[in-house]
Motif scaffolding. Structure first.
Motif, mmCIF file in Angstrom:
data_model
loop_
_atom_site.group_PDB
_atom_site.id
_atom_site.type_symbol
_atom_site.label_atom_id
_atom_site.label_comp_id
_atom_site.label_asym_id
_atom_site.label_seq_id
_atom_site.Cartn_x
_atom_site.Cartn_y
_atom_site.Cartn_z
ATOM 1 N N SER A 29 0.935 -1.265 0.169
ATOM 2 C CA SER A 29 0.019 0.052 0.080
ATOM 3 C C SER A 29 0.835 1.384 0.140
ATOM 4 O O SER A 29 0.774 2.231 -1.236
ATOM 5 C CB SER A 29 -0.898 -0.038 1.075
ATOM 6 N N PRO A 30 1.828 1.548 0.786
ATOM 7 C CA PRO A 30 2.487 2.805 0.895
ATOM 8 C C PRO A 30 3.279 2.910 -0.305
ATOM 9 O O PRO A 30 3.588 3.815 -0.960
ATOM 10 C CB PRO A 30 3.441 2.464 2.211
ATOM 11 N N MET A 31 4.266 1.846 -0.871
ATOM 12 C CA MET A 31 4.944 1.749 -2.044
ATOM 13 C C MET A 31 4.084 2.010 -3.043
ATOM 14 O O MET A 31 4.339 2.845 -4.190
ATOM 15 C CB MET A 31 5.392 0.266 -2.327
ATOM 16 N N TYR A 32 2.839 1.583 -3.334
ATOM 17 C CA TYR A 32 2.044 1.913 -4.509
ATOM 18 C C TYR A 32 1.502 3.204 -4.560
ATOM 19 O O TYR A 32 1.770 3.766 -5.540
ATOM 20 C CB TYR A 32 0.591 0.916 -4.569
ATOM 21 N N HIS A 33 1.264 3.795 -3.237
ATOM 22 C CA HIS A 33 0.864 5.114 -3.407
ATOM 23 C C HIS A 33 1.756 6.070 -3.328
ATOM 24 O O HIS A 33 1.635 7.350 -4.351
ATOM 25 C CB HIS A 33 -0.084 5.412 -2.028
ATOM 26 N N GLU A 34 2.962 6.003 -3.014
ATOM 27 C CA GLU A 34 4.198 6.751 -3.397
ATOM 28 C C GLU A 34 4.415 6.730 -4.827
ATOM 29 O O GLU A 34 4.830 7.782 -5.147
ATOM 30 C CB GLU A 34 5.473 6.170 -2.426
ATOM 31 N N MET A 35 4.447 5.669 -5.330
ATOM 32 C CA MET A 35 4.867 5.575 -6.872
ATOM 33 C C MET A 35 3.782 6.100 -7.685
ATOM 34 O O MET A 35 4.104 6.948 -8.583
ATOM 35 C CB MET A 35 5.018 4.016 -7.444
ATOM 36 N N ASP A 36 2.593 6.183 -7.181
ATOM 37 C CA ASP A 36 1.491 6.820 -7.931
ATOM 38 C C ASP A 36 1.741 8.376 -7.835
ATOM 39 O O ASP A 36 1.361 9.011 -8.677
ATOM 40 C CB ASP A 36 0.168 6.397 -7.318
ATOM 41 N N LYS A 37 2.304 8.597 -6.593
ATOM 42 C CA LYS A 37 2.509 10.092 -6.664
ATOM 43 C C LYS A 37 3.728 10.617 -7.541
ATOM 44 O O LYS A 37 3.737 11.728 -8.173
ATOM 45 C CB LYS A 37 2.815 10.723 -5.122
ATOM 46 N N ILE A 38 4.682 9.816 -7.569
ATOM 47 C CA ILE A 38 5.897 9.921 -8.384
ATOM 48 C C ILE A 38 5.566 10.131 -10.032
ATOM 49 O O ILE A 38 6.078 10.829 -10.386
ATOM 50 C CB ILE A 38 6.937 8.705 -8.124
ATOM 51 N N LEU A 39 4.630 9.299 -10.128
ATOM 52 C CA LEU A 39 4.342 9.498 -11.632
ATOM 53 C C LEU A 39 3.280 10.402 -11.997
ATOM 54 O O LEU A 39 2.640 10.569 -13.231
ATOM 55 C CB LEU A 39 3.410 8.076 -11.887
ATOM 56 N N ASP A 40 2.839 11.404 -11.054
ATOM 57 C CA ASP A 40 1.880 12.202 -11.404
ATOM 58 C C ASP A 40 2.453 13.290 -12.409
ATOM 59 O O ASP A 40 3.633 13.817 -12.208
ATOM 60 C CB ASP A 40 1.651 13.267 -10.192
ATOM 61 N N ASP A 100 14.409 -8.139 -7.224
ATOM 62 C CA ASP A 100 15.466 -7.942 -8.492
ATOM 63 C C ASP A 100 15.250 -6.689 -9.178
ATOM 64 O O ASP A 100 16.094 -5.729 -9.490
ATOM 65 C CB ASP A 100 15.566 -9.238 -9.417
ATOM 66 N N ILE A 101 14.039 -6.658 -9.599
ATOM 67 C CA ILE A 101 13.585 -5.253 -10.157
ATOM 68 C C ILE A 101 13.757 -3.900 -9.500
ATOM 69 O O ILE A 101 14.454 -3.095 -9.796
ATOM 70 C CB ILE A 101 12.244 -5.185 -10.692
ATOM 71 N N ASP A 106 11.256 1.632 -17.447
ATOM 72 C CA ASP A 106 11.383 0.403 -16.489
ATOM 73 C C ASP A 106 10.446 0.827 -15.113
ATOM 74 O O ASP A 106 9.943 0.092 -14.434
ATOM 75 C CB ASP A 106 12.705 -0.150 -16.002
ATOM 76 N N PHE A 107 10.816 1.902 -14.623
ATOM 77 C CA PHE A 107 10.093 2.379 -13.207
ATOM 78 C C PHE A 107 8.435 2.067 -13.494
ATOM 79 O O PHE A 107 7.958 1.888 -12.737
ATOM 80 C CB PHE A 107 10.701 3.781 -13.002
ATOM 81 N N LYS A 108 8.131 2.994 -14.508
ATOM 82 C CA LYS A 108 6.705 2.883 -14.835
ATOM 83 C C LYS A 108 6.191 1.911 -15.084
ATOM 84 O O LYS A 108 5.247 1.168 -14.766
ATOM 85 C CB LYS A 108 6.506 4.111 -15.760
ATOM 86 N N ASN A 109 6.728 1.126 -16.267
ATOM 87 C CA ASN A 109 6.210 -0.120 -16.806
ATOM 88 C C ASN A 109 6.492 -1.392 -16.490
ATOM 89 O O ASN A 109 5.893 -2.427 -16.821
ATOM 90 C CB ASN A 109 6.567 -0.018 -18.536
ATOM 91 N N ASN A 110 7.508 -1.344 -15.632
ATOM 92 C CA ASN A 110 7.914 -2.604 -14.954
ATOM 93 C C ASN A 110 7.530 -2.661 -13.515
ATOM 94 O O ASN A 110 6.818 -3.228 -12.859
ATOM 95 C CB ASN A 110 9.224 -2.837 -15.300
ATOM 96 N N LEU A 111 8.396 -2.016 -12.709
ATOM 97 C CA LEU A 111 8.123 -1.892 -11.319
ATOM 98 C C LEU A 111 6.737 -1.443 -10.785
ATOM 99 O O LEU A 111 6.056 -2.201 -9.984
ATOM 100 C CB LEU A 111 9.142 -1.067 -10.790
ATOM 101 N N TYR A 112 6.449 -0.343 -11.326
ATOM 102 C CA TYR A 112 5.012 0.009 -10.917
ATOM 103 C C TYR A 112 3.739 -0.836 -11.318
ATOM 104 O O TYR A 112 3.022 -1.232 -10.731
ATOM 105 C CB TYR A 112 4.614 1.618 -11.612
ATOM 106 N N HIS A 113 3.806 -1.444 -12.394
ATOM 107 C CA HIS A 113 2.940 -2.289 -12.979
ATOM 108 C C HIS A 113 2.749 -3.268 -12.131
ATOM 109 O O HIS A 113 1.965 -3.934 -11.601
ATOM 110 C CB HIS A 113 3.158 -2.974 -14.355
ATOM 111 N N GLY A 125 0.279 -6.527 -7.458
ATOM 112 C CA GLY A 125 0.461 -7.226 -6.134
ATOM 113 C C GLY A 125 -0.508 -6.406 -5.051
ATOM 114 O O GLY A 125 -1.234 -7.018 -4.401
ATOM 115 N N TYR A 126 -0.744 -5.265 -5.227
ATOM 116 C CA TYR A 126 -1.633 -4.294 -4.435
ATOM 117 C C TYR A 126 -2.998 -4.636 -4.617
ATOM 118 O O TYR A 126 -3.658 -5.096 -3.747
ATOM 119 C CB TYR A 126 -1.302 -2.973 -4.491
#
Length: 275
Positions: free
Chosen positions: A47-58, A94-95, A121-128, A133-134
């Motif tokens: 949950s925290p990882m997903y929402h922090e990434m969502d904010k970064i992708l703004d 690993d990612i 990679d950050f947007k299309n691999n890790l964030y995805h 998982g979330y």
């Protein structure tokens, strides 16, 4: 050839018993541990990882602020005091570490190609994968929540009816799978000449499969609320495919289900003036 149904009644009983055992069996300690682990990793990591990434992708965020958030993100989730192992995926770990190294490299060389490679990679691999998982964790924990909330608010006799219909519906679905497997194996053995089953057993299995399919279809209507509340139809694979290739058809279908949007009761927007 006439089928002797009586001699196959024990088989039918076994099919039903196996279905009930599969669906309503006592949850094992392993499954209890799975639920507990999912609760922990959803709260502490996903949950925290997903929402922090969502904010970064703004997209409205400035490049400077985005880089500051990325610094904080990698400092946080690659620190020794964060249980990042609760992501539960070696591939995801690993990612994450690979992207950390890419980001460090970019910070040193400040090269546009390095940045573009990292960002993709950050947007299309890790964030995805984190988003997946979330959502999967929430689905596992709360799949039956809306259904139970709906049922528990009903009078006792309605709860009994709804739970009975659900029981029969899930039993019919389980019978479909087991009967299909029996048809496959008995038919395959009959074709290759192995006398493992009686000669007309595959016909009996086809009959059971047909009956269970008919029962499943018949039980869909009284279970429409259960199907709706426990499904994730708005993000199903079928819906995604239709949305990608036939968006107009999906739009018309949604309008048919929901109805035409009516903006008459929308409150007046605040007219903020800039000087």
């Amino acid at each position: 050839m006439e089928i002797d149904f009586i001699k196959y009644l024990p088989v039918a009983a076994a099919v039903v018993s196996a279905s009930l055992g599969y669906i309503y069996g006592i949850r094992s300690k392993k499954n209890d541990r799975l639920i507990q682990f999912t609760q922990e990793n959803l709260k502490e990591i996903y949950s925290p990882m997903y929402h922090e990434m969502d904010k970064i992708l703004d997209k409205t965020m400035s490049a400077e602020n985005r880089e500051k958030l990325l610094d904080l993100y990698f400092d946080k989730y690659t620190a020794t005091d964060i249980p990042v192992y609760k992501l539960g995926s070696l591939e995801l770990l690993d990612i994450l570490y690979d992207l950390r190294d890419k980001y460090k490299n970019f910070k040193v060389v400040r090269d546009k190609e390095k940045w573009e490679d990292f960002w993709w990679d950050f947007k299309n691999n890790l964030y995805h994968k984190v988003k997946q998982g979330y959502r999967n964790s929430i689905g596992l924990l709360y799949r039956d929540f809306k259904w139970q909330q709906y049922v528990q608010s009903k009078p006792y006799w309605k709860r009994l009816y709804f739970e009975s219909m659900r029981f029969l519906f899930e039993t019919a679905k389980g019978s479909n799978v087991l009967a299909a497997l029996l048809v496959y194996f008995s038919g395959s053995f009959a074709l290759i000449g192995i006398d493992f089953f009686p000669d007309d057993f595959w016909k009996f299995c086809i009959m059971i499969l047909g009956m269970s399919i008919v029962a499943t279809i018949a039980l869909m209507m009284p279970n429409i609320e259960y199907i709706t509340l426990t499904s994730n139809s708005r993000n199903s694979f079928t819906r995604k495919v239709i949305k990608k290739h036939f968006p107009k058809i999906l739009e018309k279908w949604d309008k048919f289900l929901v109805g035409k949007k009516n903006y008459d009761d929308v409150p007046i927007m605040h007219d903020k003036r800039f000087f």
